[in-house]
Scaffold this motif. Structure first.
Motif, mmCIF file in Angstrom:
data_model
loop_
_atom_site.group_PDB
_atom_site.id
_atom_site.type_symbol
_atom_site.label_atom_id
_atom_site.label_comp_id
_atom_site.label_asym_id
_atom_site.label_seq_id
_atom_site.Cartn_x
_atom_site.Cartn_y
_atom_site.Cartn_z
ATOM 1 N N PRO A 226 -23.168 -20.516 13.925
ATOM 2 C CA PRO A 226 -23.745 -19.896 12.725
ATOM 3 C C PRO A 226 -22.681 -19.216 11.865
ATOM 4 N N LEU A 227 -22.988 -19.093 10.598
ATOM 5 C CA LEU A 227 -22.195 -18.327 9.652
ATOM 6 C C LEU A 227 -23.010 -17.103 9.261
ATOM 7 N N PHE A 228 -22.526 -15.904 9.651
ATOM 8 C CA PHE A 228 -23.169 -14.659 9.243
ATOM 9 C C PHE A 228 -22.628 -14.268 7.861
ATOM 10 N N ILE A 229 -23.514 -13.988 6.925
ATOM 11 C CA ILE A 229 -23.111 -13.480 5.615
ATOM 12 C C ILE A 229 -23.794 -12.139 5.393
ATOM 13 N N ASP A 230 -22.990 -11.085 5.310
ATOM 14 C CA ASP A 230 -23.502 -9.752 5.020
ATOM 15 C C ASP A 230 -23.565 -9.593 3.507
ATOM 16 N N ASN A 231 -24.788 -9.541 3.008
ATOM 17 C CA ASN A 231 -25.056 -9.573 1.571
ATOM 18 C C ASN A 231 -25.528 -8.209 1.063
ATOM 19 N N ALA A 232 -25.086 -7.126 1.719
ATOM 20 C CA ALA A 232 -25.613 -5.797 1.406
ATOM 21 C C ALA A 232 -25.368 -5.382 -0.040
ATOM 22 N N TYR A 233 -24.283 -5.904 -0.654
ATOM 23 C CA TYR A 233 -23.953 -5.545 -2.036
ATOM 24 C C TYR A 233 -24.183 -6.715 -3.000
ATOM 25 N N GLY A 234 -24.747 -7.792 -2.481
ATOM 26 C CA GLY A 234 -24.719 -9.042 -3.227
ATOM 27 C C GLY A 234 -25.976 -9.405 -3.975
ATOM 28 N N LEU A 256 -28.317 -14.811 7.021
ATOM 29 C CA LEU A 256 -28.052 -13.976 5.849
ATOM 30 C C LEU A 256 -28.663 -12.594 6.052
ATOM 31 N N SER A 257 -27.848 -11.572 5.860
ATOM 32 C CA SER A 257 -28.320 -10.191 5.973
ATOM 33 C C SER A 257 -28.401 -9.561 4.591
ATOM 34 N N MET A 258 -29.533 -8.952 4.300
ATOM 35 C CA MET A 258 -29.719 -8.239 3.037
ATOM 36 C C MET A 258 -30.170 -6.815 3.350
ATOM 37 N N SER A 259 -30.264 -5.980 2.318
ATOM 38 C CA SER A 259 -30.551 -4.568 2.542
ATOM 39 C C SER A 259 -31.172 -3.962 1.297
ATOM 40 N N LEU A 260 -31.886 -2.850 1.498
ATOM 41 C CA LEU A 260 -32.374 -2.053 0.370
ATOM 42 C C LEU A 260 -31.529 -0.804 0.158
ATOM 43 N N SER A 261 -30.492 -0.604 0.980
ATOM 44 C CA SER A 261 -29.717 0.637 0.917
ATOM 45 C C SER A 261 -28.994 0.809 -0.404
ATOM 46 N N LYS A 262 -28.360 -0.252 -0.887
ATOM 47 C CA LYS A 262 -27.509 -0.120 -2.068
ATOM 48 C C LYS A 262 -28.277 -0.283 -3.368
ATOM 49 N N ILE A 263 -29.576 -0.416 -3.244
ATOM 50 C CA ILE A 263 -30.394 -0.398 -4.454
ATOM 51 C C ILE A 263 -31.388 0.761 -4.359
ATOM 52 N N GLY A 264 -30.851 1.897 -3.871
ATOM 53 C CA GLY A 264 -31.555 3.151 -4.009
ATOM 54 C C GLY A 264 -32.284 3.700 -2.806
ATOM 55 N N LEU A 265 -32.273 2.984 -1.653
ATOM 56 C CA LEU A 265 -33.048 3.460 -0.510
ATOM 57 C C LEU A 265 -32.206 3.558 0.770
ATOM 58 N N PRO A 266 -31.030 4.185 0.715
ATOM 59 C CA PRO A 266 -30.173 4.202 1.909
ATOM 60 C C PRO A 266 -30.789 4.924 3.097
ATOM 61 N N SER A 267 -31.557 5.992 2.855
ATOM 62 C CA SER A 267 -32.072 6.774 3.973
ATOM 63 C C SER A 267 -33.264 6.117 4.658
ATOM 64 N N LEU A 268 -33.842 5.092 4.048
ATOM 65 C CA LEU A 268 -35.024 4.458 4.623
ATOM 66 C C LEU A 268 -34.679 3.298 5.553
ATOM 67 N N ARG A 269 -33.400 2.949 5.641
ATOM 68 C CA ARG A 269 -32.888 2.006 6.633
ATOM 69 C C ARG A 269 -33.730 0.728 6.708
ATOM 70 N N THR A 270 -33.603 -0.106 5.706
ATOM 71 C CA THR A 270 -34.365 -1.353 5.649
ATOM 72 C C THR A 270 -33.408 -2.526 5.538
ATOM 73 N N GLY A 271 -33.181 -3.200 6.660
ATOM 74 C CA GLY A 271 -32.353 -4.399 6.677
ATOM 75 C C GLY A 271 -33.224 -5.634 6.739
ATOM 76 N N ILE A 272 -32.761 -6.711 6.157
ATOM 77 C CA ILE A 272 -33.529 -7.964 6.068
ATOM 78 C C ILE A 272 -32.651 -9.102 6.575
ATOM 79 N N ILE A 273 -33.155 -9.865 7.529
ATOM 80 C CA ILE A 273 -32.431 -11.014 8.074
ATOM 81 C C ILE A 273 -33.174 -12.293 7.726
ATOM 82 N N ILE A 274 -32.436 -13.284 7.208
ATOM 83 C CA ILE A 274 -32.998 -14.600 6.885
ATOM 84 C C ILE A 274 -32.268 -15.627 7.730
ATOM 85 N N ALA A 275 -33.011 -16.375 8.543
ATOM 86 C CA ALA A 275 -32.378 -17.284 9.505
ATOM 87 C C ALA A 275 -33.395 -18.299 9.998
ATOM 88 N N GLN A 276 -32.939 -19.199 10.865
ATOM 89 C CA GLN A 276 -33.839 -20.144 11.511
ATOM 90 C C GLN A 276 -34.911 -19.373 12.282
#
Length: 435
Positions: A226-234, A256-276
């Motif tokens: 697999p190729l992990f892509i951390d897309n937290a700022y993307g 693919l990893s995404m997040s809501l932290s850098k769009i205003g919600l860092p304290s709510l700790r919401t990570g999103i994983i997209i994969a098989q």
């Protein structure tokens, strides 16, 4: 207990680390009577337009019957809030044509937790047909995110490949993946479990081009890893990318990893994983054991904004230009206060950081960092971002990179006054500590 002795796991994860130093700096009492410039952590800026959207969403929740009580009083499924997962799947499959559904998405308590799961699901000791083999995660572009460096439960499971680079006459430079070295390594190491990159790259603000990402994906397929892509700022949110040669990317071999932290919600700790779907099922099972479920509030606040496209719109029209303007201004201050010095700034293509190289710094960056703290300026020294030495010595040690002890990561998301004061202080100390 007279002597507390931890397990190997405890010794590995409870000891000193770069990410612990970073977070510890954020929470410690600060020097009294000294103006502060907090440029070390990854905290995003507060953007009024974004906060207003979330306030509006929360007001709607509060006014809608028992929706607030249901939100705070019930666990979601280990995979995440079903409605939120469906909204993400609908958004990304509809906008980009990705062949994903709810079964391809999981939510974790921040992307930091997600990568702890992923690294330890894929690296370390494997037992196959009664035989054991140890596999490693390869980071093709080092320096890389400090928060990864100590996440492996087993020691010696990360490999870092030093970045190639080009220097420019305008006092900028740019890191690039050394693809010949990466391909040579992969061809001779069948113990590679996965590739991992951040895009934009934390700490440097580098953005891997579409061609580079496609090349990495092709290598991932060739070696069936697999190729992990951390897309937290993307893309598509928070869209802190200042170059046009970067499109959202996902394929079946990509996690693919995404997040809501850098769009205003860092304290709510919401990570999103997209994969098989098989990987999503495994993450959900792990989430149940480690955390029962992920926090619900971030998912509830952002779900409708994702469904309607408002989050993507405000990311592009407000968040991106907000940070790009701050990046440009911070670079101007660097060029002003460092004039006459032997310094360079990595091309700012995204993220909320600038990567400052001081080629003639007389002390290691770690020591320089301690001097800055006494002056109320908190940054991150570059050494923490170089990690992953290969046990068989087939790659140069990461410490041999010419930038290893010469760089600082600077978060420019703070107020203009705070950032300019920090840059000025860094420059003053730099000129006092030159070779």
């Amino acid at each position: 207990m007279k002597d507390i002795i931890f397990s190997d796991f405890g010794e590995k994860l409870c000891g000193p680390s770069g990410i612990n130093d970073l977070m510890d700096d954020l929470g410690k009492p600060l020097p009294k009577g000294i103006p502060l410039s907090l440029m070390g952590g990854g905290n995003p800026a507060r953007i009024p337009e974004v906060e207003a959207l979330y306030r509006q969403q929360m007001a709607g929740i509060m006014e809608n019957g028992t929706e607030f009580e249901d939100l705070i009083g019930r666990y979601d499924a280990p995979q995440g809030r079903i409605k939120f997962i469906e909204q993400i799947a609908e958004c990304l499959s509809g906008k980009y044509g990705w062949k994903i559904g709810p079964e391809n998405i999981a939510v974790t308590n921040g992307s930091q937790s997600a990568f702890f799961y992923l690294f330890n699901m894929f690296s370390g000791t494997y037992t196959v047909n009664g035989k054991t083999v140890k596999k490693r995660i390869v980071f093709p572009l080092v320096p890389e995110y400090v928060g990864y460096a100590d996440q492996g439960i087993e020691r010696g499971t990360f490999t870092g490949i030093n970045a190639d680079f080009e220097m420019y006459a305008d006092r900028s430079f740019k890191y690039k993946i050394d693809f010949p070295r990466l391909e040579k390594y992969l061809s001779s190491h069948d113990d590679t479990a996965a590739l991992c990159v951040t895009r934009p790259t934390n700490p440097t603000g580098n953005v891997l081009t579409d061609d580079e990402i496609t090349h990495l994906s092709e290598l991932s397929k060739r070696y069936d890893i697999p190729l992990f892509i951390d897309n937290a700022y993307g893309l598509p949110w928070p869209d802190i990318i200042f170059t046009d040669d970067a499109k959202p990317f996902w394929d079946e071999n990509v996690i693919l990893s995404m997040s809501l932290s850098k769009i205003g919600l860092p304290s709510l700790r919401t990570g999103i994983i997209i994969a098989q779907k098989e990987i999503i099922k495994a993450i959900s099972n792990l989430n149940a054991i480690a955390a029962l479920a992920s926090g619900s509030v971030g998912q509830a606040l952002a779900g409708d904004l994702i469904r309607t496209g408002k989050l993507i719109e405000i990311a592009h029209t407000v968040v991106r230009p907000f940070y790009e303007k701050k990046s440009v201004q911070t670079q101007k201050w660097i060029h002003t206060y460092f004039k006459g010095g032997n310094y360079y700034v990595h091309k700012s293509e995204g993220s909320i950081f600038l990567w400052l190289l001081m080629e003639d710094l007389a002390v290691p960056a770690k020591e320089f960092y301690q001097l800055l703290k006494k002056r109320g300026v908190f940054v991150m020294p570059g050494e923490f971002f170089f990690f992953g030495n290969q046990a068989d010595s087939t790659l140069p040690p990461v410490e041999e990179h010419p930038h290893y002890s010469k760089c600082l990561r600077l978060n420019y998301a703070g107020s203009a006054e705070e950032v300019e004061r920090g840059i000025k202080t860094i420059a003053e100390l730099y000129f006092q500590n030159r070779k």
